[in-house]
Design a protein around this motif. Structure first.
Motif, short mmCIF file in Angstrom:
data_model
loop_
_atom_site.label_atom_id
_atom_site.label_comp_id
_atom_site.label_asym_id
_atom_site.label_seq_id
_atom_site.Cartn_x
_atom_site.Cartn_y
_atom_site.Cartn_z
N SER A 69 45.52 35.13 41.05
CA SER A 69 46.83 35.03 40.41
C SER A 69 47.90 35.40 41.43
N GLU A 70 49.13 35.03 41.13
CA GLU A 70 50.24 35.36 42.04
C GLU A 70 50.44 36.86 42.16
N LYS B 266 42.62 33.14 36.02
CA LYS B 266 42.85 33.57 37.41
C LYS B 266 42.39 35.00 37.60
N VAL C 147 43.01 38.57 38.60
CA VAL C 147 44.22 39.38 38.74
C VAL C 147 43.99 40.69 39.48
#
Length: 113
Positions: free
Chosen positions: A30-31, A100, A102
């Motif tokens: 994840s971002e 995603k 994290v």
């Protein structure tokens, strides 16, 4: 995501690490991904790749000894063989959200035979 699919994802992450395939892992993070270990406190994805992905990879194999998945969380115990032939064992807790990865929290083990 089903438990079987999550298991494939987790196994694929460790395989990619051994093979030095950052692109596979980068697409899974994840971002706002964070990585923690006794040496790192919630570092971001850029620091994670800088610190944890040496080239060439320092491990030549990882054997997953235990893998438990509960919803969006996984716990993995593995034995890793380093390029010099020595080995160590670690445990990691992985958390997913919306497909995603994290976070990863690593708990260092010890050198093993």
């Amino acid at each position: 995501m089903t438990a079987a699919t999550r298991e494939d994802t987790v196994r694929g992450l460790y395989k990619a690490y051994v093979e030095g395939r950052k692109g596979i892992v980068d697409g899974t993070l994840s971002e706002d991904f964070t990585f923690s270990s006794p040496r790192d406190d919630h570092i971001d994805r850029n620091a994670y790749f800088d610190r944890c992905w040496p080239e060439p990879p320092f491990v030549r194999g990882i054997e997953i000894e235990f893998l438990a998945i509960d919803g969006d969380e996984a716990v993995v115990r593995y034995r890793a063989e380093k390029a010099d032939g020595t080995a160590f064992r670690n445990m990691e807790a992985l958390r997913f959200k919306d497909g995603k990865l994290v976070s990863v929290e690593v708990y260092f083990g010890r050198e093993v035979v």
